[in-house]
Design an enzyme around this catalytic site. Sequence first.
Site, PDB file in Angstrom:
ATOM      1  N   GLU A  17       0.837  -1.197   0.000  1.00 44.00           N
ATOM      2  CA  GLU A  17       0.000   0.000   0.000  1.00 44.00           C
ATOM      3  C   GLU A  17       0.871   1.247   0.000  1.00 44.00           C
ATOM      4  OE1 GLU A  17      -3.149   0.083  -0.315  1.00 44.00           O
ATOM      5  OE2 GLU A  17      -3.749  -1.986   0.080  1.00 44.00           O
ATOM      6  N   TYR A  44       4.731   4.130  -7.002  1.00 39.01           N
ATOM      7  CA  TYR A  44       3.428   3.506  -6.736  1.00 39.01           C
ATOM      8  C   TYR A  44       2.658   3.381  -8.048  1.00 39.01           C
ATOM      9  CZ  TYR A  44      -0.932   2.400  -4.275  1.00 39.01           C
ATOM     10  OH  TYR A  44      -2.068   1.775  -3.819  1.00 39.01           O
ATOM     11  N   TYR A  73       4.227  -4.455  -8.718  1.00 40.34           N
ATOM     12  CA  TYR A  73       2.924  -5.005  -9.081  1.00 40.34           C
ATOM     13  C   TYR A  73       2.984  -5.721 -10.428  1.00 40.34           C
ATOM     14  CZ  TYR A  73       0.194  -2.819  -5.329  1.00 40.34           C
ATOM     15  OH  TYR A  73      -0.348  -2.482  -4.102  1.00 40.34           O
ATOM     16  N   LYS A  87      -3.568  -1.330 -11.810  1.00 33.37           N
ATOM     17  CA  LYS A  87      -4.348  -0.507 -12.743  1.00 33.37           C
ATOM     18  C   LYS A  87      -3.624  -0.371 -14.079  1.00 33.37           C
ATOM     19  CE  LYS A  87      -6.140   1.987  -8.756  1.00 33.37           C
ATOM     20  NZ  LYS A  87      -5.476   1.055  -7.823  1.00 33.37           N
TER      21      LYS A  87
END
Length: 303
Positions: free
Chosen positions: A81, A195, A112, A199
């Site tokens: 996070e 980050y 990610y 998405k």
Amino acid sequence: MTSNLASQIILLWTWPSGHTFALNDCPASIDSSGCLFTADRSLYYLANAVVFHHRDVSGSKSLLPQVPRPPHQYWVWFSLESPSNIRNVSMMDNIMNLTMSYRLDSDIFIPYGRLAKLDEEQSFTIPKKIGLVAWIISNWNLKHKRHAYYLELKQHIQIDIYGKHHLPLPRHLQFLNLAKYKFYLAFENSIHEDYITEKLWANSFLIGTVPVVMGPPRKNYERFIPPDSFIHVDDFSSAKELAHYLLTLAKDDQKYQQYFNWRSSFQLVRVRDIFEAAYCKVCKALKEAPGYRTIPSIDTWFR
């Protein structure tokens, strides 16, 4: 597969957010030899490292081990996070030895997603496009920058928006539905260094659409992906200017296809389970760990 003759025992203090997965079954690309992964807290005193998923223990120090800590046992701080989405990071000051996160400068880097260079060029077939712009959003927060930008952008271009507050889109239909769009709004819920979440990697690259990103600066994205693989909102003076560009690009097949040129040289590396991959990397990190040290302030570094 990990050898039974383990020289390093790695303890998962909690399953991350309750998500379970197979232990001691690491991908071949991650060296896990000589390590035993366990979630059995009775092995605490034998563990060479203990991994703490921040969200699961951040409520109170009482959620951390309440018994003496073995000498030179590594405590690994783990979070996927952003700083905007977690609390009590300062609680970890002066007790953690290694960091594990999406940040490139973490001791253990857990992206990610990532791209790998192909040995030889290959072709890529762009999925048939019948839609223009899509966006999936579950965290509908009026205070987020992306919300205000969306409200302006939709005044100038059609956006099909999905999520629990909008059009429903069952997960098993997500891939087929999003693939028909030319553009996907890969808008992060907060802006922080490195980050860059699913998405972009899953909702855009995996599916085969062009991501329109909102997140860290363009140069930050270019540390991980080719500069001609995405469109950044910061490249435009206003949402109206971005909308005009997208509408123009949608009508120019040759120029649109250039956003897929990178696929002839790179491929998306799919991670079967991001949490599993993260824990597997702890093994290699322990073997290469610098001299034992305690991190004074994870909070200062992370924010």
